[in-house]
Design a protein around this motif. Structure first.
Motif, PDB file in Angstrom:
ATOM      1  N   VAL A   1      40.830  41.125  41.015  1.00 25.55           N
ATOM      2  CA  VAL A   1      41.452  39.827  40.731  1.00 25.55           C
ATOM      3  C   VAL A   1      40.925  38.763  41.685  1.00 25.55           C
ATOM      4  O   VAL A   1      40.633  37.627  41.276  1.00 25.55           O
ATOM      5  CB  VAL A   1      42.981  39.946  40.817  1.00 25.55           C
ATOM      6  N   SER A   2      40.794  39.093  42.966  1.00 30.18           N
ATOM      7  CA  SER A   2      40.292  38.114  43.931  1.00 30.18           C
ATOM      8  C   SER A   2      38.853  37.726  43.622  1.00 30.18           C
ATOM      9  O   SER A   2      38.469  36.547  43.742  1.00 30.18           O
ATOM     10  CB  SER A   2      40.391  38.680  45.357  1.00 30.18           C
ATOM     11  N   GLY A   3      38.051  38.704  43.213  1.00 27.50           N
ATOM     12  CA  GLY A   3      36.654  38.404  42.885  1.00 27.50           C
ATOM     13  C   GLY A   3      36.506  37.534  41.655  1.00 27.50           C
ATOM     14  O   GLY A   3      35.515  36.798  41.520  1.00 27.50           O
ATOM     15  N   ALA A   4      37.484  37.588  40.756  1.00 28.82           N
ATOM     16  CA  ALA A   4      37.419  36.770  39.531  1.00 28.82           C
ATOM     17  C   ALA A   4      37.988  35.379  39.726  1.00 28.82           C
ATOM     18  O   ALA A   4      38.052  34.611  38.758  1.00 28.82           O
ATOM     19  CB  ALA A   4      38.148  37.485  38.404  1.00 28.82           C
ATOM     20  N   GLY A   5      38.405  35.021  40.937  1.00 30.34           N
ATOM     21  CA  GLY A   5      38.932  33.689  41.196  1.00 30.34           C
ATOM     22  C   GLY A   5      40.429  33.633  41.341  1.00 30.34           C
ATOM     23  O   GLY A   5      41.020  32.534  41.354  1.00 30.34           O
ATOM     24  N   GLY A   6      41.063  34.801  41.491  1.00 28.75           N
ATOM     25  CA  GLY A   6      42.512  34.804  41.645  1.00 28.75           C
ATOM     26  C   GLY A   6      42.998  34.427  43.029  1.00 28.75           C
ATOM     27  O   GLY A   6      44.194  34.160  43.225  1.00 28.75           O
ATOM     28  N   GLY A   7      42.083  34.383  44.018  1.00 27.49           N
ATOM     29  CA  GLY A   7      42.466  33.995  45.377  1.00 27.49           C
ATOM     30  C   GLY A   7      42.724  35.200  46.267  1.00 27.49           C
ATOM     31  O   GLY A   7      42.947  36.332  45.799  1.00 27.49           O
TER      32      GLY A   7
ATOM     33  N   THR B   1      49.355  35.663  41.384  1.00 27.20           N
ATOM     34  CA  THR B   1      48.357  34.793  41.987  1.00 27.20           C
ATOM     35  C   THR B   1      48.934  33.395  42.139  1.00 27.20           C
ATOM     36  O   THR B   1      50.040  33.104  41.653  1.00 27.20           O
ATOM     37  CB  THR B   1      47.089  34.728  41.114  1.00 27.20           C
ATOM     38  N   HIS B   2      48.212  32.544  42.822  1.00 29.40           N
ATOM     39  CA  HIS B   2      48.610  31.146  42.924  1.00 29.40           C
ATOM     40  C   HIS B   2      48.398  30.477  41.559  1.00 29.40           C
ATOM     41  O   HIS B   2      47.769  31.066  40.674  1.00 29.40           O
ATOM     42  CB  HIS B   2      47.808  30.434  44.008  1.00 29.40           C
ATOM     43  N   PRO B   3      48.913  29.284  41.346  1.00 31.60           N
ATOM     44  CA  PRO B   3      48.747  28.638  40.037  1.00 31.60           C
ATOM     45  C   PRO B   3      47.270  28.514  39.641  1.00 31.60           C
ATOM     46  O   PRO B   3      46.439  28.027  40.429  1.00 31.60           O
ATOM     47  CB  PRO B   3      49.399  27.263  40.235  1.00 31.60           C
ATOM     48  N   LEU B   4      46.942  28.966  38.444  1.00 28.07           N
ATOM     49  CA  LEU B   4      45.571  28.951  37.924  1.00 28.07           C
ATOM     50  C   LEU B   4      45.500  28.090  36.666  1.00 28.07           C
ATOM     51  O   LEU B   4      46.488  27.942  35.940  1.00 28.07           O
ATOM     52  CB  LEU B   4      45.094  30.369  37.598  1.00 28.07           C
ATOM     53  N   THR B   5      44.331  27.550  36.436  1.00 25.37           N
ATOM     54  CA  THR B   5      44.109  26.824  35.181  1.00 25.37           C
ATOM     55  C   THR B   5      43.933  27.826  34.050  1.00 25.37           C
ATOM     56  O   THR B   5      43.823  29.046  34.268  1.00 25.37           O
ATOM     57  CB  THR B   5      42.865  25.941  35.307  1.00 25.37           C
ATOM     58  N   VAL B   6      43.891  27.328  32.845  1.00 26.50           N
ATOM     59  CA  VAL B   6      43.730  28.206  31.681  1.00 26.50           C
ATOM     60  C   VAL B   6      42.386  28.932  31.742  1.00 26.50           C
ATOM     61  O   VAL B   6      42.290  30.126  31.442  1.00 26.50           O
ATOM     62  CB  VAL B   6      43.857  27.383  30.385  1.00 26.50           C
TER      63      VAL B   6
ATOM     64  N   THR C   1      39.375  34.044  32.871  1.00 28.23           N
ATOM     65  CA  THR C   1      38.359  34.755  33.648  1.00 28.23           C
ATOM     66  C   THR C   1      38.943  35.984  34.322  1.00 28.23           C
ATOM     67  O   THR C   1      38.345  37.075  34.316  1.00 28.23           O
ATOM     68  CB  THR C   1      37.749  33.803  34.700  1.00 28.23           C
ATOM     69  N   VAL C   2      40.124  35.842  34.923  1.00 27.10           N
ATOM     70  CA  VAL C   2      40.774  36.981  35.577  1.00 27.10           C
ATOM     71  C   VAL C   2      41.145  38.043  34.548  1.00 27.10           C
ATOM     72  O   VAL C   2      40.978  39.258  34.778  1.00 27.10           O
ATOM     73  CB  VAL C   2      42.013  36.511  36.355  1.00 27.10           C
TER      74      VAL C   2
ATOM     75  N   SER D   1      40.138  43.488  32.186  1.00 29.13           N
ATOM     76  CA  SER D   1      39.834  44.274  30.985  1.00 29.13           C
ATOM     77  C   SER D   1      38.550  45.065  31.159  1.00 29.13           C
ATOM     78  O   SER D   1      38.475  46.253  30.772  1.00 29.13           O
ATOM     79  CB  SER D   1      39.735  43.341  29.777  1.00 29.13           C
ATOM     80  N   GLN D   2      37.508  44.462  31.719  1.00 30.17           N
ATOM     81  CA  GLN D   2      36.242  45.146  31.883  1.00 30.17           C
ATOM     82  C   GLN D   2      36.292  46.215  32.970  1.00 30.17           C
ATOM     83  O   GLN D   2      35.690  47.284  32.836  1.00 30.17           O
ATOM     84  CB  GLN D   2      35.146  44.124  32.204  1.00 30.17           C
ATOM     85  N   LYS D   3      36.999  45.938  34.061  1.00 30.98           N
ATOM     86  CA  LYS D   3      37.026  46.873  35.190  1.00 30.98           C
ATOM     87  C   LYS D   3      37.848  48.114  34.889  1.00 30.98           C
ATOM     88  O   LYS D   3      37.434  49.250  35.207  1.00 30.98           O
ATOM     89  CB  LYS D   3      37.598  46.153  36.424  1.00 30.98           C
ATOM     90  N   PHE D   4      38.995  47.962  34.256  1.00 31.69           N
ATOM     91  CA  PHE D   4      39.903  49.098  34.077  1.00 31.69           C
ATOM     92  C   PHE D   4      39.987  49.563  32.631  1.00 31.69           C
ATOM     93  O   PHE D   4      40.778  50.463  32.327  1.00 31.69           O
ATOM     94  CB  PHE D   4      41.307  48.721  34.587  1.00 31.69           C
TER      95      PHE D   4
END
Length: 432
Positions: free
Chosen positions: A75-81, A103-108, A113-114, A119-122
């Motif tokens: 999640v952190s690598g995908a931009g989740g912080g 996570t902190h507030p994210l845009t759509v 992206t997260v 989905s791809q990792k697990f």
């Protein structure tokens, strides 16, 4: 349990007691140290608010065989912080475990992206990943409502206690409540527990529990102090301490019974099943109940006794009780001296002989030597002065020693002594 019941009976009857009020400085020191640590932890670490308060995105998906470190890294690598919070949730009714990622507030776009990275990792389909966005405004509304509820609660409590008891009891109860709130918040900050809406609900709940236990003790204090000023049996602090001892076993039993189900939810439900909301609720209840039990015994009543002992009538009562206690001790010492008995008569004679050298010599010579010496002195007086001839009646008081306990004879009744009798040491026979 039978032994606990017997101890409770002895405490209630006053056969044994625990000094709570008299050790108020000890309790104040302990509570002060805990409060300082709590405030320092709150300032340094702060509170770990959940996504419900600060807003953010929440992802839920099947746990599978992945670990917490793998989920957080993905999640952190995908931009989740880097502040991502990962929890493993196991349903209480059974079923597969799930990951909950906050996570902190994210845009759509960031959310998508997260989601794709998970989905791809697990190997989880996109439609099997639940995504929820929570705004910070909802959390601020919860905080505002909680603060309003807390203020209203405290105001109602002050009014009720002032009417049902007195305003000083209301002040003492409020001090105990503030003590519990600060300690509970400090534990959350020190242990970095997450603060959720369930935590706020639990905090309001423990306030009611702590206040209930305090009111029970205050009711017993009011019963024990009724008509106290009309007597000198005990001070206000002593009567309040007796009330604490009489309700001690009840407070302990109530606390144990209340803590058992809370501990089962906290350690069994949260530790083994991973229940999120129940864990937050049980945690604040467990910490608050322990603090509430302590404050109702060691803080509320000692503070009340301090406030009451400052009143002039209770100051006067304390002086009367102290005077009565000192008089009782003096009577005990007098009784002990009387039981020891009086000293021998020889000791009394020695003390009387201290009045003059002639009496001291007379006392030291003994009764057998003293009586002939008196005769010799009388004979001397007869020979030297010629005041009394043999065969003539002796005037009253002449030649006889004065009574020890009676009045001393006047100048006309005292026989005159010759110069030879004055020079001769008393207590020795003259050789004829």
């Amino acid at each position: 349990m039978a032994s606990l019941g017997s101890i409770g009976g002895r405490l209630y009857r006053g056969e044994v007691k625990v000094e709570f009020v008299a050790r108020q400085r000890l309790w104040y020191t302990i509570s002060g140290a805990i409060l300082v640590i709590s405030v320092a932890a709150l300032v340094v670490f702060g509170l770990n608010f959940s996504v419900d308060f600060k807003g953010g995105s929440v992802y839920q998906f099947a746990a599978g065989s992945s670990s917490i470190a793998q989920v957080r890294q993905t999640v952190s690598g995908a931009g989740g912080g880097d502040d991502t919070i990962v929890q493993k949730i196991t349903p209480l009714g059974g079923g597969a475990a799930k990951w909950q990622v906050q996570t902190h507030p994210l845009t759509v776009k960031q959310q998508n992206t997260v989601q794709s990275a998970i989905s791809q990792k697990f190997g989880v389909p996109d439609n099997a990943i639940a995504v929820t966005s929570i705004g910070a405004s909802w959390g601020s509304q919860i905080s505002q409502k909680a603060a309003e509820a807390l203020i209203a609660f405290l105001v109602v409590i002050v009014i009720y206690l002032s009417i049902a008891f007195e305003w000083k009891m209301a002040i003492a109860a409020l001090i105990a409540l503030a003590h519990d709130i600060v300690i509970t918040i400090g534990v959350y900050a020190l242990a970095h527990f997450q603060v959720s809406p369930a935590s706020v609900i639990g905090l309001l709940t423990i306030l009611g529990y702590s206040l209930y236990d305090t009111v029970v003790v205050f009711d017993k204090v009011r019963e024990n102090t009724a008509g106290l000023l009309a007597s000198s049996r005990s001070t206000y602090s002593q009567a309040a301490n007796q009330a604490l001892n009489q309700t001690l076993v009840r407070s302990i039993n109530t606390s144990i019974i209340a803590l058992l189900p809370v501990a089962s939810i906290l350690f069994v439900g949260a530790g083994f099943l991973g229940a999120g909301e129940l864990k937050d609720l049980a945690l604040v209840l467990f910490v608050g109940m322990l603090s509430g039990t302590y404050s109702s015994i060691c803080i509320a009543t000692p503070v009340l006794a301090d406030l009451k002992e400052r009143e002039p009538q209770y100051k006067a009562l304390a002086k009367r009780v102290q005077l009565r206690a000192s008089g009782g001790r003096a009577a005990q010492r007098a009784a002990a001296k009387a039981a020891a008995g009086t000293k021998p008569a020889a000791s009394r004679g020695g003390r009387r002989a201290a009045g003059g050298p002639e009496q001291a010599d007379l006392a030291a010579a003994g009764p057998q030597d003293a009586e002939p010496d008196v005769t010799d002195q009388t004979a001397d007086e007869d020979t030297d002065t010629g005041a009394v001839a043999p065969g003539e009646p002796v005037a009253a008081g002449a030649g006889q020693p004065a009574a020890r306990n009676g009045p001393r004879p006047g100048p006309r009744q005292q026989p005159r002594r010759s110069s030879a009798a004055k020079r001769r040491p008393s207590g020795k026979k003259r050789r004829r």
